[in-house]
Write a protein that holds these residues in place. Structure first.
Motif, PDB file in Angstrom:
ATOM      1  N   UNK A 115      -8.537  -1.413   7.763  1.00 13.03           N
ATOM      2  CA  UNK A 115      -7.371  -0.561   7.899  1.00 13.03           C
ATOM      3  C   UNK A 115      -7.549   0.791   7.208  1.00 13.03           C
ATOM      4  N   UNK A 116      -8.705   0.992   6.587  1.00 17.86           N
ATOM      5  CA  UNK A 116      -8.952   2.261   5.908  1.00 17.86           C
ATOM      6  C   UNK A 116      -8.231   2.382   4.582  1.00 17.86           C
ATOM      7  N   UNK A 117      -7.798   1.240   4.033  1.00 19.29           N
ATOM      8  CA  UNK A 117      -7.093   1.296   2.753  1.00 19.29           C
ATOM      9  C   UNK A 117      -8.051   1.100   1.578  1.00 19.29           C
ATOM     10  N   UNK A 132      -0.583  10.921  -2.507  1.00 14.74           N
ATOM     11  CA  UNK A 132      -0.022  12.130  -1.903  1.00 14.74           C
ATOM     12  C   UNK A 132       0.963  12.853  -2.808  1.00 14.74           C
ATOM     13  N   UNK A 133       1.581  12.138  -3.747  1.00 17.19           N
ATOM     14  CA  UNK A 133       2.636  12.800  -4.526  1.00 17.19           C
ATOM     15  C   UNK A 133       2.322  12.989  -6.003  1.00 17.19           C
ATOM     16  N   UNK A 182      -6.390   7.145   3.078  1.00 19.71           N
ATOM     17  CA  UNK A 182      -5.156   7.789   3.542  1.00 19.71           C
ATOM     18  C   UNK A 182      -5.284   9.321   3.577  1.00 19.71           C
ATOM     19  N   UNK A 183      -6.463   9.755   3.950  1.00 20.69           N
ATOM     20  CA  UNK A 183      -6.663  11.195   4.112  1.00 20.69           C
ATOM     21  C   UNK A 183      -6.847  11.958   2.809  1.00 20.69           C
ATOM     22  N   UNK A 187      -0.266   4.968  -1.431  1.00 15.67           N
ATOM     23  CA  UNK A 187      -0.023   6.163  -0.629  1.00 15.67           C
ATOM     24  C   UNK A 187       0.772   7.205  -1.404  1.00 15.67           C
ATOM     25  N   UNK A 188       1.785   6.709  -2.124  1.00 15.83           N
ATOM     26  CA  UNK A 188       2.637   7.587  -2.905  1.00 15.83           C
ATOM     27  C   UNK A 188       1.818   8.293  -3.993  1.00 15.83           C
ATOM     28  N   UNK A 223       0.802  -1.218   0.000  1.00 18.53           N
ATOM     29  CA  UNK A 223       0.000   0.000   0.000  1.00 18.53           C
ATOM     30  C   UNK A 223       0.841   1.276   0.000  1.00 18.53           C
TER      31      UNK A 223
END
Lengths: 597, 131
Positions: free
Chosen positions: A257-259, A148-149, A265-266, A144-145, A140
């Motif tokens: 896990x909120x994935x 966010x990126x 992830x916000x 996430x990357x 994950x």
């Protein structure tokens, strides 16, 4: 908690579970508690190790000992000797078939040496039912990357630059597919994972879902982010109960896990995954048929365009990718497009998973870089042909592929090379044939399969394949003519040109490639009424050599239809009108007194 | 389990679980790490090799030394049990005898961490054929 000093990984793939791996796990738990080792040793199931030939497989860490063909009765000895006293049980270690060398660590085995594992990176290493083990292996992180990126566009470009192509058969560039779907405007889009693995003998996708389900879930979410979809659907055949169970567990864990869910992830990104079950029809691997099946309609293909990327599931833009394609995605994001595109050949990047089957020593699941030659796969990794026989052909691409002869052994495997050799990559089935296989029968076998699986919608496929099969049947009966061979060729071309979907367009491939590469075999069936491999029963005749037979009565006693007569110690005789050509007498005779003609 | 709300949360969890997976990650290429092999034949176990091994695992973990601790069979130095063989990356194996907790502590502090030899080394009296 205390850290375990030892991990015992038991293969929990369908193959090994069908052997004794459930029982093996119970025995381990039993003996480990008997010797009070519960706090020291952890026993767990992992995904497929790929070395299915010698299952059930057990790996003991940190010693890195690789046990093969383990039975439940061996567990007591493993616990007492190895776990307790550090002495590996030698008789259960792998023995290299050629050199006879005993090897205790898997990385020293020829089978694993030439492999590079990207899609199978976690299979046989993590517990597929534990999301934390996946997270510890960068799980994950790619999602996430991206969230966010990277923008969806940037993420799509990474996949485009990597050169990844669809692993399900067609080899369409994955990044391009994503981009097309992304650019279509719609209030709702879908990501579909094609887990309808239908080629006979192929089990790549099943093993990935069983061994590393989270990698597919993560990749589907990344795809959703790229194309702007909030729903993913996995189309999986109900014949894969273990894969379904593991996938369900994985989806549930990812949600906890909120994935998966809302605001992952916000970020301002929602994604959920649902399962859709298929009944195991080969044609449903074709994306339009798959979509219809998911909609609750008959699994029949429709004409493209419109492509699913424009109008797919519920007439909304839909991106369909295969399981193995998805499994590559998180690694590409984490390691970069440049890293991935360094592996492989000019136009085919990365690795490919193959299911090795047939007359080969190491039946199993392998992953090699594109550009590896067939010889390396068959001889180095596969350990050569069973019983030291002669290699005859390798069939790639399943029922839609073709047979390649030994002339192609040094061809580097990639999409283009296989296509120009008259076969195709397909989903990655690789069936090896030896001198005892009759190529006409092989073509007939595949035709029988496509015949069965044809949905019947278009005439060339429904009727044409039936006629092809009938002609092939005639040839194997010894009743074919030279004209029939020409008919096979012409009809095949027509079916290929006029069928609606990929199934019909490729179904004559086994016929065409066997005629192209083994025309002499067809000719001996037709002209001489002989099957060189001795496989076509109507053309085979078993006889007893009078001067060799010593009347031991072994054939007489084993013949299932009583076709053999003769007195003790006098030569026996086969009644051809009763003989069903099963070959039992030939196998049983210890004096080579029986001939096959 | 509370939900992971950000990438940094995810990274935190990854670090937490990685220690549990270290044993598996490291065993693929043990030669890059400190390898500790504890003699665990009957004589070793009787002299307390199990406690020694447990101590090595826990202490190396605590001190954040990347190491692979395995057990091995009788090394033949039964008079000096528990015996422990330590291989630092790129170096020849060294065998220590009479390794109780105190000795183990000394081995970790002095040999494994600083590379200085400590008393109690058993000269290796044989060669193995596979090396």
């Amino acid at each position: 908690m205390t850290d375990y000093r030892m991990h015992i990984l038991i293969c929990g793939g369908t193959g090994c579970k069908a052997s004794e791996s459930n029982e093996i796990k119970e025995k381990f738990n039993h003996f480990i508690s008997e010797f009070d080792l519960e706090d020291e040793v952890q026993v767990l199931f992992t995904g497929c190790f790929g070395f299915c030939e010698k299952g059930p497989i057990i790996k003991v860490l940190p010693d890195n000992t690789f046990y093969v063909s383990v039975a439940a009765k061996d567990i007591e000895e493993i616990v007492k000797e190895h776990i307790l006293k550090g002495r590996p049980v030698k008789r259960l270690l792998y023995k290299e078939p050629v050199s006879g060398e005993v090897i205790s660590e898997s990385q020293d085995m020829d089978f694993y040496k030439k492999q590079i594992r990207i899609a199978l990176r976690n299979c046989g290493f993590i517990n597929p039912e534990n999301i934390e083990e996946y997270i510890s292996r960068d799980g994950y992180m790619a999602l996430g990357k991206c969230l966010s990126e990277y923008t969806p566009e940037e993420t799509t470009n990474i996949i485009k630059d990597s050169g990844l192509r669809g692993r399900g058969g067609g080899g369409f560039p994955t990044g391009l597919k994503w981009e097309i779907t992304r650019k279509v405007e719609s209030d709702q889009k879908y990501v579909v994972c094609n887990a309808d693995e239908g080629d006979p003998g192929a089990f790549m996708d099943r093993s990935i879902l069983e061994g590393d389900p989270h990698s597919v879930i993560e990749a589907m979410a990344i795809c959703g982010y790229c194309i702007g979809a909030d729903t993913g659907l996995v189309y999986i055949r109900a014949e894969y109960p273990l894969a379904i169970e593991r996938l369900k567990t994985a989806i549930k864990q990812a949600e906890e896990y909120g994935l998966l869910g809302d605001k992952i992830l916000g970020a301002d990104f929602n994604f959920k995954i649902e399962l859709r079950y298929g009944a195991g029809a080969f044609v449903c691997g074709e994306e339009t048929a798959l979509i219809h099946s998911m909609e609750g309609l008959r699994g029949e293909p429709t004409v493209k365009p419109p492509f699913p990327s424009v109008s797919g599931y519920m007439e909304k833009p839909t991106n369909v990718n295969n399981v193995e394609t998805f499994a590559n995605i998180p690694v590409i994001i984490n390691k970069g497009a440049a890293w991935f595109s360094k592996i492989g050949t000019d136009k085919s990047k990365g690795t490919k998973v193959f299911a090795l089957a047939g007359k080969i020593n190491n039946v199993g699941l392998i992953e090699v870089p594109m550009g590896t030659t067939l010889r390396e796969v068959i001889y180095d990794i596969g350990g050569g042909i069973k019983d030291g026989k002669e290699f005859k052909a390798v069939q790639t691409g399943g029922p839609s592929g073709g047979c390649l002869t030994k002339d192609f052994l040094d061809t580097p495997i990639d999409y283009e090379n296989l296509l120009s050799a008259g076969s195709m990559m397909g989903s990655g089935g690789m069936i090896v044939m030896d001198e005892d296989d009759c190529m006409v029968s092989i073509a007939k076998f595949y035709l029988e399969f496509t015949l069965e699986e044809s949905c019947g919608k278009c005439n060339p496929c429904r009727i044409g394949n039936k006629r092809l099969f009938e002609i092939l049947d005639k040839v194997t009966e010894g009743k074919g003519t030279l004209e029939d061979i020409d008919k096979l060729k012409v009809l095949s071309d027509v079916i290929k040109d006029t069928s609606l979907c990929g199934l019909g367009q490729s179904s004559p491939n086994p016929v065409l490639s066997t005629i192209a590469n083994f025309e002499d075999e067809y000719l001996s069936h037709v002209e001489e009424g002989k099957c060189p491999a001795g496989q076509c029963k109507s053309l085979v005749r078993y006889d007893i050599l009078e001067d060799v037979c010593n009347g031991c009565t072994l054939c007489f006693r084993n013949c299932p239809v009583g076709a053999i007569t003769g007195e003790r110690r006098t030569p026996h005789f086969i009644d051809q009108s009763l003989c069903i050509k099963c070959g039992v007498c030939y196998d049983k005779c210890k004096f080579n007194a029986i001939t096959v003609n | 389990m509370s939900k992971i709300k950000s990438l940094s949360d995810l990274k935190k969890i990854k670090e937490e679980v990685q220690s549990k997976m270290k044993l598996r990650e490291n065993s693929d290429n043990p030669e890059q790490f400190v390898q500790v092999k504890v003699g665990m034949a009957t004589c070793g176990i009787a002299s307390g090799a199990k406690d020694t091994m447990k101590f090595f695992i826990e202490e190396l973990e605590l001190q954040a030394v990347d190491a692979v601790v395995t057990q091995t069979g009788c090394m033949g130095y039964c008079y000096a049990e528990p015996t422990v063989e330590v291989i630092l990356p790129g170096k020849e194996p060294v065998v220590f005898g009479y390794v109780n907790k105190n000795k183990a502590e000394e081995i970790i502090d002095t040999y494994i961490k600083k590379g200085k030899l400590v008393d109690g080394i058993i000269p290796i009296s044989f060669k193995t054929i596979d090396e």
